[in-house]
Design an enzyme around this catalytic site. Structure first.
Site, PDB file in Angstrom:
ATOM      1  N   ASP A   1     -67.949   5.374  69.849  1.00 34.46           N
ATOM      2  CA  ASP A   1     -67.138   4.385  71.507  1.00 34.46           C
ATOM      3  C   ASP A   1     -67.639   4.555  72.786  1.00 34.46           C
ATOM      4  OD1 ASP A   1     -65.346   2.240  72.945  1.00 34.46           O
ATOM      5  OD2 ASP A   1     -64.558   4.256  73.169  1.00 34.46           O
TER       6      ASP A   1
ATOM      7  N   ASP B   1     -65.900   3.704  76.775  1.00 32.64           N
ATOM      8  CA  ASP B   1     -65.268   3.756  78.084  1.00 32.64           C
ATOM      9  C   ASP B   1     -64.108   4.288  77.039  1.00 32.64           C
ATOM     10  OD1 ASP B   1     -66.880   2.110  80.304  1.00 32.64           O
ATOM     11  OD2 ASP B   1     -66.723   0.530  79.084  1.00 32.64           O
TER      12      ASP B   1
END
Length: 250
Positions: free
Chosen positions: A33, A35
């Protein structure tokens, strides 16, 4: 339904698509991932949402903003229209939020999360492929990727490229397919509840590194407080089936 959106009736696909990871001892890839995991941009998103709501005469706060973390940008835009009074289409709201976050990254520099660059370097040196799996759109992902060595990610999956965003498993399944690896031989690193749901439903092993959302323990879920506590050996043990739960937030 808009691309990247999630059905409002709830994730009925979970029971159909969730499969336990197969037994494996080989780490084929790491799925990241972005952010809140690689970069500490969640405060940028939260600030952009609060500022935009204020400019439109609505109300929004950090508690409400945290609820959106990890979801598709279309889902976030819909909720901002409904609950914060922000005017415009979903696409217009997404574009404005992206503009503000990208501008802040460019003005202030990339806010790397502790340990992220070091772990990416370890994986690169070991020739273990990585994929970026983010619900941010390509415009922001390109800014982050450009700040890393050119061969850091062998695949990039963004929120504007998928039909179903997190918490649906499509983003992670697509990343594994693009890398040409078995999803069960991958470790997905996530910071959010929707992101973990996506990765777990895909069949990947998961490692949670909480940022702004509390991540509770769950069967098969590894947790750490910082990527500074993670190395290649830890990832190999996770993909082999070990639950590496060293979070102290409980």
């Amino acid at each position: 339904m808009a691309p990247g959106s999630v059905g409002r009736r709830g994730p009925r696909w979970v029971d159909l698509l969730t499969v336990p990871p197969a037994s494996t001892t080989v780490l084929s890839a790491v799925l990241w991932d972005m952010d809140g995991t690689i970069v500490d941009t969640e405060p940028y998103w939260i600030g952009a949402e609060i500022d935009l709501a204020t400019e439109h005469g609505g109300t929004w706060d950090e508690t409400l903003a945290v609820e959106l973390v990890g979801n598709s940008l279309e889902t976030s835009a819909e909720l901002l229209r409904e609950r914060a009074g922000i005017r415009g289409t979903d696409a217009e709201i997404v574009d404005e939020l992206l503009f503000r976050v990208i501008r802040r990254v460019r003005e202030e520099g990339v806010p790397w999360r502790p340990g992220a660059l070091e772990l990416l370097a370890q994986l690169r040196a070991a020739d273990i492929p990585c994929a970026l799996v983010t619900m941010s759109w390509r415009a922001l992902a390109d800014v982050i990727v450009a700040a890393l060595p050119a061969d850091t990610f062998a695949a990039v999956v963004t929120g504007d490229q998928v039909t179903n965003g997190k918490p649906h498993p499509e983003p992670y399944l697509r990343a594994a397919r693009e890398l040409g690896v078995d999803i069960a031989a991958c470790v997905a690193i996530e910071d959010s509840i929707p992101g973990l749901a996506s990765a777990e439903a895909s069949g990947a092993r998961v490692l949670a590194v909480p940022a702004v959302q509390r991540i509770d323990p769950a069967p098969g879920r590894s947790r750490v407080d910082s990527l500074s506590d993670v190395d290649l050996d830890v990832l190999r043990r996770i993909v082999a089936g070990e639950v590496h739960d060293h979070a102290v937030q409980d």
